[in-house]
Design a protein around this motif. Structure first.
Motif, mmCIF file in Angstrom:
data_model
loop_
_atom_site.group_PDB
_atom_site.id
_atom_site.type_symbol
_atom_site.label_atom_id
_atom_site.label_comp_id
_atom_site.label_asym_id
_atom_site.label_seq_id
_atom_site.Cartn_x
_atom_site.Cartn_y
_atom_site.Cartn_z
ATOM 1 N N SER A 21 -24.405 -2.791 -1.500
ATOM 2 C CA SER A 21 -24.387 -4.141 -2.059
ATOM 3 C C SER A 21 -23.926 -4.169 -3.510
ATOM 4 N N VAL A 22 -23.899 -3.009 -4.160
ATOM 5 C CA VAL A 22 -23.435 -2.966 -5.547
ATOM 6 C C VAL A 22 -22.018 -3.490 -5.643
ATOM 7 N N PHE A 23 -21.229 -3.228 -4.608
ATOM 8 C CA PHE A 23 -19.840 -3.631 -4.620
ATOM 9 C C PHE A 23 -19.579 -4.905 -3.837
ATOM 10 N N ALA A 24 -20.610 -5.620 -3.471
ATOM 11 C CA ALA A 24 -20.442 -6.797 -2.618
ATOM 12 C C ALA A 24 -19.445 -7.783 -3.190
ATOM 13 N N ALA A 25 -19.451 -7.953 -4.501
ATOM 14 C CA ALA A 25 -18.535 -8.913 -5.124
ATOM 15 C C ALA A 25 -17.081 -8.464 -5.001
ATOM 16 N N GLN A 26 -16.864 -7.182 -4.784
ATOM 17 C CA GLN A 26 -15.512 -6.650 -4.685
ATOM 18 C C GLN A 26 -14.956 -6.753 -3.265
ATOM 19 N N GLN A 27 -15.824 -7.033 -2.307
ATOM 20 C CA GLN A 27 -15.444 -7.002 -0.899
ATOM 21 C C GLN A 27 -15.206 -8.397 -0.347
ATOM 22 N N PRO A 28 -14.326 -8.525 0.627
ATOM 23 C CA PRO A 28 -14.215 -9.787 1.346
ATOM 24 C C PRO A 28 -15.510 -10.036 2.123
ATOM 25 N N GLN A 29 -15.791 -11.268 2.414
ATOM 26 C CA GLN A 29 -17.032 -11.624 3.083
ATOM 27 C C GLN A 29 -17.245 -10.871 4.387
ATOM 28 N N GLN A 30 -16.215 -10.685 5.183
ATOM 29 C CA GLN A 30 -16.378 -10.020 6.469
ATOM 30 C C GLN A 30 -16.850 -8.585 6.315
ATOM 31 N N ALA A 65 -30.073 2.170 -18.898
ATOM 32 C CA ALA A 65 -30.485 2.545 -20.251
ATOM 33 C C ALA A 65 -29.934 1.552 -21.277
ATOM 34 N N LYS A 66 -28.684 1.150 -21.097
ATOM 35 C CA LYS A 66 -28.082 0.168 -21.995
ATOM 36 C C LYS A 66 -28.774 -1.185 -21.865
ATOM 37 N N LEU A 67 -29.111 -1.570 -20.645
ATOM 38 C CA LEU A 67 -29.753 -2.867 -20.410
ATOM 39 C C LEU A 67 -31.117 -2.953 -21.084
ATOM 40 N N GLU A 68 -31.796 -1.833 -21.195
ATOM 41 C CA GLU A 68 -33.107 -1.832 -21.841
ATOM 42 C C GLU A 68 -33.005 -2.149 -23.325
ATOM 43 N N LYS A 69 -31.841 -1.982 -23.899
ATOM 44 C CA LYS A 69 -31.653 -2.169 -25.345
ATOM 45 C C LYS A 69 -31.088 -3.541 -25.713
ATOM 46 N N VAL A 70 -30.690 -4.329 -24.733
ATOM 47 C CA VAL A 70 -30.087 -5.626 -25.037
ATOM 48 C C VAL A 70 -31.089 -6.756 -24.828
ATOM 49 N N GLU A 71 -30.908 -7.788 -25.623
ATOM 50 C CA GLU A 71 -31.753 -8.974 -25.497
ATOM 51 C C GLU A 71 -30.940 -10.186 -25.074
ATOM 52 N N ASP A 72 -29.638 -10.096 -25.231
ATOM 53 C CA ASP A 72 -28.765 -11.224 -24.932
ATOM 54 C C ASP A 72 -28.307 -11.162 -23.475
ATOM 55 N N GLN A 73 -28.437 -12.271 -22.779
ATOM 56 C CA GLN A 73 -28.062 -12.338 -21.369
ATOM 57 C C GLN A 73 -26.571 -12.081 -21.172
ATOM 58 N N ASN A 74 -25.744 -12.553 -22.098
ATOM 59 C CA ASN A 74 -24.302 -12.329 -21.986
ATOM 60 C C ASN A 74 -23.966 -10.843 -22.105
ATOM 61 N N GLN A 75 -24.654 -10.152 -23.033
ATOM 62 C CA GLN A 75 -24.450 -8.708 -23.170
ATOM 63 C C GLN A 75 -24.888 -7.990 -21.897
ATOM 64 N N ALA A 76 -26.009 -8.413 -21.349
ATOM 65 C CA ALA A 76 -26.515 -7.803 -20.124
ATOM 66 C C ALA A 76 -25.518 -7.994 -18.988
ATOM 67 N N GLN A 77 -24.955 -9.180 -18.882
ATOM 68 C CA GLN A 77 -23.978 -9.455 -17.833
ATOM 69 C C GLN A 77 -22.724 -8.604 -18.041
ATOM 70 N N ALA A 78 -22.297 -8.444 -19.290
ATOM 71 C CA ALA A 78 -21.117 -7.627 -19.575
ATOM 72 C C ALA A 78 -21.362 -6.165 -19.199
ATOM 73 N N ILE A 79 -22.566 -5.676 -19.477
ATOM 74 C CA ILE A 79 -22.917 -4.300 -19.109
ATOM 75 C C ILE A 79 -22.877 -4.134 -17.598
ATOM 76 N N GLN A 80 -23.434 -5.110 -16.894
ATOM 77 C CA GLN A 80 -23.448 -5.050 -15.428
ATOM 78 C C GLN A 80 -22.024 -5.076 -14.872
ATOM 79 N N GLN A 81 -21.191 -5.956 -15.398
ATOM 80 C CA GLN A 81 -19.810 -6.053 -14.909
ATOM 81 C C GLN A 81 -19.048 -4.763 -15.173
ATOM 82 N N GLN A 82 -19.247 -4.183 -16.370
ATOM 83 C CA GLN A 82 -18.572 -2.922 -16.692
ATOM 84 C C GLN A 82 -19.062 -1.807 -15.777
ATOM 85 N N ALA A 83 -20.364 -1.778 -15.535
ATOM 86 C CA ALA A 83 -20.921 -0.755 -14.643
ATOM 87 C C ALA A 83 -20.347 -0.898 -13.237
ATOM 88 N N ASN A 84 -20.264 -2.119 -12.748
ATOM 89 C CA ASN A 84 -19.695 -2.338 -11.414
ATOM 90 C C ASN A 84 -18.246 -1.864 -11.349
#
Length: 124
Positions: A21-30, A65-84
């Motif tokens: 599911s980590v890559f769900a956004a990268q996959q077509p629905q089917q 580890a990076k997410l534990e250090k951020v307080e801003d939701q936008n930064q957290a989202q950027a970390i998640q997107q980069q990780a994905n």
């Protein structure tokens, strides 16, 4: 408080989500539809999967580890997107497509024979 909420949410998402599911956004629905049937996985594919899985896990740990250090939701989202994106790159660098990686990941979760083969590769 806000930092804990973001960290808890992101950590839970990265740590407990099935690998597929980590890559769900990268996959077509089917491709996200559950596949109950067993697939044939060669030793070569399983080795590729093992290498990719190791990289994906390292990326996940680093992102958490990076997410534990951020307080801003936008930064957290950027970390998640980069990780994905890094996870997608790691899978593709292993020689597997994201779709094949996800199929193998689902198969490993439900097939004890594949789990045993994967463990043997890690020990050998």
């Amino acid at each position: 408080m806000r930092k804990l909420t973001i960290t808890a949410l992101m950590s839970a998402m990265l740590a407990t989500a099935p690998v597929a599911s980590v890559f769900a956004a990268q996959q077509p629905q089917q491709a996200a539809a559950p596949q109950a049937q067993q697939i044939e996985v060669t030793d070569s594919q399983l080795k590729q999967f093992a290498g990719a899985q190791e990289s994906v896990n390292e990326i996940r740990v680093d992102a958490m580890a990076k997410l534990e250090k951020v307080e801003d939701q936008n930064q957290a989202q950027a970390i998640q997107q980069q990780a994905n994106q890094d996870m997608v790159n790691a899978v593709q660098d292993s020689g597997l497509s994201v779709e094949d990686y996800n199929l193998i990941a689902r198969a490993v979760q439900s097939d004890t024979n594949l789990q045993s083969r994967l463990k043997q590769m890690g020990n050998g």
